[in-house]
Enzyme design. Structure first.
Site, PDB file in Angstrom:
ATOM      1  N   HIS A  90      79.959  26.203  47.395  1.00 20.37           N
ATOM      2  CA  HIS A  90      78.894  25.337  47.912  1.00 20.37           C
ATOM      3  C   HIS A  90      77.542  25.526  47.239  1.00 20.37           C
ATOM      4  O   HIS A  90      76.600  24.794  47.533  1.00 20.37           O
ATOM      5  CB  HIS A  90      78.726  25.553  49.418  1.00 20.37           C
ATOM      6  CG  HIS A  90      77.985  26.817  49.741  1.00 20.37           C
ATOM      7  ND1 HIS A  90      78.629  28.021  49.893  1.00 20.37           N
ATOM      8  CD2 HIS A  90      76.668  27.079  49.896  1.00 20.37           C
ATOM      9  CE1 HIS A  90      77.737  28.956  50.144  1.00 20.37           C
ATOM     10  NE2 HIS A  90      76.532  28.419  50.146  1.00 20.37           N
TER      11      HIS A  90
HETATM   12  C1  UD1 Z   1      72.226  26.688  52.563  1.00 24.54           C
HETATM   13  C2  UD1 Z   1      71.380  27.798  51.910  1.00 24.54           C
HETATM   14  C3  UD1 Z   1      72.285  28.799  51.214  1.00 24.54           C
HETATM   15  C4  UD1 Z   1      73.392  29.307  52.120  1.00 24.54           C
HETATM   16  C5  UD1 Z   1      74.154  28.097  52.701  1.00 24.54           C
HETATM   17  C6  UD1 Z   1      75.269  28.521  53.644  1.00 24.54           C
HETATM   18  C7  UD1 Z   1      69.146  27.075  51.198  1.00 24.54           C
HETATM   19  C8  UD1 Z   1      68.284  26.769  50.045  1.00 24.54           C
HETATM   20  N1  UD1 Z   1      70.467  27.252  50.930  1.00 24.54           N
HETATM   21  O1  UD1 Z   1      72.843  25.925  51.533  1.00 24.54           O
HETATM   22  O2  UD1 Z   1      71.493  29.897  50.803  1.00 24.54           O
HETATM   23  O3  UD1 Z   1      74.299  30.102  51.396  1.00 24.54           O
HETATM   24  O4  UD1 Z   1      73.215  27.273  53.395  1.00 24.54           O
HETATM   25  O5  UD1 Z   1      76.126  27.455  53.896  1.00 24.54           O
HETATM   26  O6  UD1 Z   1      68.654  27.177  52.304  1.00 24.54           O
HETATM   27  N2  UD1 Z   1      75.057  19.439  55.550  1.00 24.54           N
HETATM   28  C9  UD1 Z   1      75.859  18.763  56.455  1.00 24.54           C
HETATM   29  N3  UD1 Z   1      76.148  19.387  57.631  1.00 24.54           N
HETATM   30  C10 UD1 Z   1      75.694  20.641  57.934  1.00 24.54           C
HETATM   31  C11 UD1 Z   1      74.911  21.311  56.991  1.00 24.54           C
HETATM   32  C12 UD1 Z   1      74.594  20.702  55.800  1.00 24.54           C
HETATM   33  O7  UD1 Z   1      76.280  17.631  56.223  1.00 24.54           O
HETATM   34  O8  UD1 Z   1      75.986  21.141  59.032  1.00 24.54           O
HETATM   35  C13 UD1 Z   1      74.687  18.772  54.291  1.00 24.54           C
HETATM   36  C14 UD1 Z   1      73.188  18.550  54.220  1.00 24.54           C
HETATM   37  O9  UD1 Z   1      72.824  17.362  54.812  1.00 24.54           O
HETATM   38  C15 UD1 Z   1      72.933  18.557  52.732  1.00 24.54           C
HETATM   39  C16 UD1 Z   1      73.984  19.526  52.211  1.00 24.54           C
HETATM   40  O10 UD1 Z   1      74.996  19.624  53.207  1.00 24.54           O
HETATM   41  O11 UD1 Z   1      73.139  17.300  52.169  1.00 24.54           O
HETATM   42  C17 UD1 Z   1      73.417  20.871  51.882  1.00 24.54           C
HETATM   43  O12 UD1 Z   1      72.817  21.475  53.008  1.00 24.54           O
HETATM   44  P1  UD1 Z   1      71.539  22.450  52.845  1.00 24.54           P
HETATM   45  O13 UD1 Z   1      71.124  22.913  54.188  1.00 24.54           O
HETATM   46  O14 UD1 Z   1      70.537  21.781  52.000  1.00 24.54           O
HETATM   47  O15 UD1 Z   1      72.023  23.664  51.983  1.00 24.54           O
HETATM   48  P2  UD1 Z   1      73.407  24.442  51.831  1.00 24.54           P
HETATM   49  O16 UD1 Z   1      74.075  23.986  50.595  1.00 24.54           O
HETATM   50  O17 UD1 Z   1      74.207  24.446  53.089  1.00 24.54           O
END
Ligand code: UD1
Length: 358
Positions: A208
């Site tokens: 991820h």
């Molecule tokens: C974040 C952290 C990372 C951690 C990871 C654990 C930052 C910069 N990164 O990355 O350090 O290892 O979490 O998973 O804070 N999304 C969903 N549903 C959810 C959560 C996220 O659809 O429940 C989608 C978001 O809308 C976004 C993408 O996934 O489009 C990424 O989510 P984001 O919170 O930006 O970062 P992670 O990749 O999860």
């Protein structure tokens, strides 16, 4: 300290909070738990609170799915408001996410002591948002709890001895969680019920990191290796929403067995029953070790250098050939996992004892 605000927001922070908040509940400290909302899907958030019996957050800010700047800014604004109202003796943050830096910055500007759990880790790759978050958070923290000796050394090398802060090596709170929930996971996990996933017949993969998912070339290279490995050994991958989106966007076909993100119990059982683990997550590298599994880390650096130095973890980057060769090597290797690299399982207790006396 009598009153502490704790900020959580992303999946690994729920696991860490499960261990620390339980200790906090047994102490005289009143903890106010704030969920930023960064992770919001049922299987990315609620399932951890339910299974691990983490206290229900006192506040959920519901901030997610925004650019880094917008997300961090809005979190800061809301956390600042809460901190002014609640007037805590300290504000605790975990790890390296946008929720971490938002909490730390908001508190520091209000002169509220910042407590950073999982301090001192470095990948030395400033292109990773996590590296920026952790370095800046460390710099403005007042009490820095380090999981490993190498984390303490990183801080010393950066001159932290000259700053007005406390550096404490307390062990890894994720190890506490792994020990505490291991038997319960055995009982409660459902991932193998009515499923085509058979114990010992798969390699467990998670993927991820932005540096892998948002770079089409890296993602293609990794997926191509996974498809190959799947044919040989079988691959199971609980797919993070970020990765699912990017595979669709770049039109990349992943042929492994994909499932939705799983809760903590299922994850532990998936690790325990895997042949080995492949990941770009930070936490999973250690959880593989806790449950005596080898790990391929599909990144160019890792913060958990002791695992690589002792030969439990193999760094392959996004290099298809290297990933394939390493997978074959691990398949044919006998490994022993007897070292005590992450403390004794009392890291959370140490944190709470120190905070109670601060
Ligand atoms: C974040 C952290 C990372 C951690 C990871 C654990 C930052 C910069 N990164 O990355 O350090 O290892 O979490 O998973 O804070 N999304 C969903 N549903 C959810 C959560 C996220 O659809 O429940 C989608 C978001 O809308 C976004 C993408 O996934 O489009 C990424 O989510 P984001 O919170 O930006 O970062 P992670 O990749 O999860």
């Amino acid at each position: 300290m009598n009153k502490i605000i704790t900020i959580v927001g992303a999946r690994p922070q729920f696991v860490k909070a499960a261990a620390v908040s339980r200790e906090m509940a047994n102490s005289n400290i009143h903890e106010i738990l704030v969920h930023t909302g960064q992770h919001f899907d049922k299987n990315m958030s609620d399932v951890f609170f339910d299974e691990m019996q983490i206290p229900k957050p006192d506040f959920n800010l519901e901030i997610n799915s925004l650019s880094h700047g917008a997300m961090t800014g809005r979190m800061m604004e809301q956390i600042e408001k809460l901190a002014i109202e609640i007037k805590p003796d300290g504000l605790m943050v975990y790890g390296d996410t946008n929720s971490t830096i938002a909490g730390a910055l908001a508190a520091k500007k209000l002169h509220i002591p910042v407590i950073h759990v999982e301090s001192g880790l470095r990948s030395f790759n400033m292109d990773m948002p996590e590296e920026v978050n952790r370095i800046l958070t460390d710099r403005i923290s007042d009490i820095l709890f380090c999981p490993t000796e190498s984390a303490v050394q990183n801080l010393k090398r950066e001159g932290f001895d000259n700053y007005n802060c406390q550096i404490i090596q307390n062990g890894d709170v994720m190890y506490d969680a792994a020990l505490f929930y291991s038997n319960l996971a055995e009982e409660k996990a459902t991932v193998f019920n009515n499923s085509s996933i058979k114990p010992e017949e798969y390699i467990l993969v998670t993927l991820h990191r932005q540096e892998n998912t948002d770079e089409p070339n890296r993602l293609r290279e990794i997926v191509s290796a996974l498809n190959e490995i799947h044919k040989k050994y079988g691959v199971v991958i609980p797919l993070h929403p970020r990765t699912r989106k990017k595979l669709d966007q770049f039109n990349i076909e992943l042929q492994a067995k994909t499932i939705d993100p799983v809760g903590y119990f299922d994850m532990i059982q998936l690790i325990k029953n895997s042949r080995f683990v492949m990941t770009d997550s930070g936490g999973l590298q250690k959880e593989a070790y806790f449950f005596k599994k080898a790990c391929i880390t599909m990144r160019d650096q890792t913060e958990w250098v002791e695992l690589v130095n002792h030969g439990f973890n193999f760094l392959t980057g996004a290099n298809r050939k290297k990933i394939l060769e390493t997978a074959d090597e691990i398949e044919n290797k006998n490994m022993h996992f007897e070292l005590d690299l992450y403390g004794k399982g009392n890291a959370s207790k140490k944190i709470v004892d120190i905070l109670a006396k601060s």
